[in-house]
Design a protein around this motif. Structure first.
Motif, PDB file in Angstrom:
ATOM      1  N   UNK A   4       0.774  -1.246   0.000  1.00 45.44           N
ATOM      2  CA  UNK A   4       0.000   0.000   0.000  1.00 45.44           C
ATOM      3  C   UNK A   4       0.802   1.292   0.000  1.00 45.44           C
ATOM      4  N   UNK A   5       2.074   1.214   0.223  1.00 45.83           N
ATOM      5  CA  UNK A   5       2.792   2.490   0.335  1.00 45.83           C
ATOM      6  C   UNK A   5       3.143   3.066  -1.035  1.00 45.83           C
ATOM      7  N   UNK A   6       2.962   2.299  -2.068  1.00 49.13           N
ATOM      8  CA  UNK A   6       3.248   2.837  -3.399  1.00 49.13           C
ATOM      9  C   UNK A   6       4.650   2.538  -3.886  1.00 49.13           C
ATOM     10  N   UNK A   7       5.503   2.042  -3.002  1.00 48.16           N
ATOM     11  CA  UNK A   7       6.921   1.915  -3.346  1.00 48.16           C
ATOM     12  C   UNK A   7       7.177   1.024  -4.556  1.00 48.16           C
ATOM     13  N   UNK A   8       6.448  -0.086  -4.654  1.00 46.06           N
ATOM     14  CA  UNK A   8       6.754  -1.012  -5.739  1.00 46.06           C
ATOM     15  C   UNK A   8       6.078  -0.599  -7.036  1.00 46.06           C
ATOM     16  N   UNK A   9       5.335   0.492  -6.976  1.00 45.27           N
ATOM     17  CA  UNK A   9       4.507   0.839  -8.127  1.00 45.27           C
ATOM     18  C   UNK A   9       5.002   2.056  -8.882  1.00 45.27           C
ATOM     19  N   UNK A  10       5.951   2.737  -8.325  1.00 48.94           N
ATOM     20  CA  UNK A  10       6.384   3.971  -8.971  1.00 48.94           C
ATOM     21  C   UNK A  10       7.010   3.674 -10.329  1.00 48.94           C
ATOM     22  N   UNK A  11       7.446   2.424 -10.532  1.00 47.36           N
ATOM     23  CA  UNK A  11       8.019   2.053 -11.832  1.00 47.36           C
ATOM     24  C   UNK A  11       7.013   2.277 -12.964  1.00 47.36           C
ATOM     25  N   UNK A  12       5.727   2.102 -12.670  1.00 47.60           N
ATOM     26  CA  UNK A  12       4.711   2.332 -13.704  1.00 47.60           C
ATOM     27  C   UNK A  12       4.725   3.800 -14.144  1.00 47.60           C
ATOM     28  N   UNK A  13       4.751   4.682 -13.163  1.00 46.75           N
ATOM     29  CA  UNK A  13       4.794   6.118 -13.468  1.00 46.75           C
ATOM     30  C   UNK A  13       6.071   6.436 -14.250  1.00 46.75           C
ATOM     31  N   UNK A  14       7.150   5.789 -13.855  1.00 52.09           N
ATOM     32  CA  UNK A  14       8.416   6.037 -14.541  1.00 52.09           C
ATOM     33  C   UNK A  14       8.341   5.589 -16.004  1.00 52.09           C
ATOM     34  N   UNK A  15       7.647   4.507 -16.243  1.00 52.41           N
ATOM     35  CA  UNK A  15       7.486   4.053 -17.622  1.00 52.41           C
ATOM     36  C   UNK A  15       6.644   5.030 -18.438  1.00 52.41           C
ATOM     37  N   UNK A  16       5.587   5.516 -17.850  1.00 51.54           N
ATOM     38  CA  UNK A  16       4.768   6.510 -18.559  1.00 51.54           C
ATOM     39  C   UNK A  16       5.618   7.744 -18.898  1.00 51.54           C
ATOM     40  N   UNK A 121       1.876  14.691 -15.781  1.00 56.72           N
ATOM     41  CA  UNK A 121       3.047  14.539 -14.909  1.00 56.72           C
ATOM     42  C   UNK A 121       2.993  15.442 -13.679  1.00 56.72           C
ATOM     43  N   UNK A 122       2.382  16.621 -13.832  1.00 56.50           N
ATOM     44  CA  UNK A 122       2.343  17.548 -12.707  1.00 56.50           C
ATOM     45  C   UNK A 122       1.014  17.517 -11.961  1.00 56.50           C
ATOM     46  N   UNK A 123       0.018  16.833 -12.545  1.00 54.88           N
ATOM     47  CA  UNK A 123      -1.288  16.799 -11.909  1.00 54.88           C
ATOM     48  C   UNK A 123      -1.702  15.395 -11.524  1.00 54.88           C
ATOM     49  N   UNK A 124      -1.979  14.613 -12.555  1.00 59.25           N
ATOM     50  CA  UNK A 124      -2.580  13.301 -12.334  1.00 59.25           C
ATOM     51  C   UNK A 124      -1.632  12.288 -11.686  1.00 59.25           C
ATOM     52  N   UNK A 125      -0.417  12.225 -12.177  1.00 53.31           N
ATOM     53  CA  UNK A 125       0.491  11.199 -11.654  1.00 53.31           C
ATOM     54  C   UNK A 125       0.819  11.419 -10.177  1.00 53.31           C
ATOM     55  N   UNK A 126       1.155  12.648  -9.795  1.00 56.14           N
ATOM     56  CA  UNK A 126       1.400  12.854  -8.357  1.00 56.14           C
ATOM     57  C   UNK A 126       0.163  12.511  -7.523  1.00 56.14           C
ATOM     58  N   UNK A 127      -1.030  12.858  -8.039  1.00 59.31           N
ATOM     59  CA  UNK A 127      -2.261  12.553  -7.301  1.00 59.31           C
ATOM     60  C   UNK A 127      -2.448  11.046  -7.176  1.00 59.31           C
ATOM     61  N   UNK A 128      -2.025  10.313  -8.191  1.00 60.13           N
ATOM     62  CA  UNK A 128      -2.229   8.862  -8.171  1.00 60.13           C
ATOM     63  C   UNK A 128      -1.490   8.211  -7.001  1.00 60.13           C
ATOM     64  N   UNK A 129      -0.390   8.793  -6.617  1.00 56.22           N
ATOM     65  CA  UNK A 129       0.407   8.175  -5.552  1.00 56.22           C
ATOM     66  C   UNK A 129      -0.350   8.104  -4.235  1.00 56.22           C
ATOM     67  N   UNK A 130      -1.249   9.058  -4.030  1.00 52.35           N
ATOM     68  CA  UNK A 130      -2.058   8.976  -2.809  1.00 52.35           C
ATOM     69  C   UNK A 130      -3.458   8.428  -3.077  1.00 52.35           C
ATOM     70  N   UNK A 131      -3.925   8.524  -4.328  1.00 51.41           N
ATOM     71  CA  UNK A 131      -5.317   8.152  -4.620  1.00 51.41           C
ATOM     72  C   UNK A 131      -5.522   6.655  -4.836  1.00 51.41           C
TER      73      UNK A 131
END
Ligand code: FE2
Ligand code: FE2
Length: 156
Positions: A4-16, A121-131
């Motif tokens: 749940x902390x998001x740590x293993x998932x940031x790779x998806x954002x990095x790919x985008x 990158x400045x709106x949706x992706x950062x929001x996704x990390x908490x949403x």
């Protein structure tokens, strides 16, 4: 690995984001090729852009967009982004690089694409990390994989 902390998932954002970089490079190349009257090169760049964006958009729309759209707060932010995907797809599919008006459309579209990307990158992706929940991330990543058959996700 935690769920749940998001740590293993940031790779998806990095790919985008890596895909955004490749697409904006190609867009810049296409605009420069048009300015230099190298229409064959411009055509190649545009085709490459269209192919890359097709899988990129599929990954976004069936993945991170879809899970975030379930919240009203984000749905109204995402709808115009999807419209922008469709508009650019239409232009890239139909553009005649030898036509002056179309050349202007491409220049305009490449500039607009930068704005589009910054909304992600400045709106949706950062929001996704908490949403997003762990299950949302799994769904978003599955959509990315479906959109990129045979391609490995960037490693953490
Ligand atoms: Fe997008
Ligand atoms: Fe994107």
């Amino acid at each position: 690995m935690c769920h749940y902390c998001g740590c293993r998932h940031v790779s998806l954002i990095r790919d985008y984001i890596a895909e955004h970089e490749r697409v904006t490079d190609l867009g810049g190349d296409a605009v420069r090729a048009i300015a230099g009257d190298d229409l064959e090169r411009a055509h190649r760049c545009i085709n490459e852009m269209a192919a890359l964006l097709a899988s990129h958009w599929q990954g976004e729309e069936n993945g991170i967009f879809r899970v975030m759209q379930r919240e009203d707060e984000y749905a109204s932010y995402i709808a115009p982004l999807i419209e922008e995907h469709r508009e650019l797809a239409e232009l890239l599919a139909t553009v005649d690089v030898g036509d002056r008006a179309d050349q202007e459309r491409i220049r305009h579209a490449v500039a607009e694409l930068l704005e589009h990307i910054s909304k992600e990158e400045d709106g949706l992706f950062p929001a996704s990390l908490t949403a997003l929940s762990g299950q949302d991330w799994d769904e978003a990543m599955a959509a990315w994989r479906d959109a990129h058959p045979g391609v490995e996700m960037m490693s953490d």
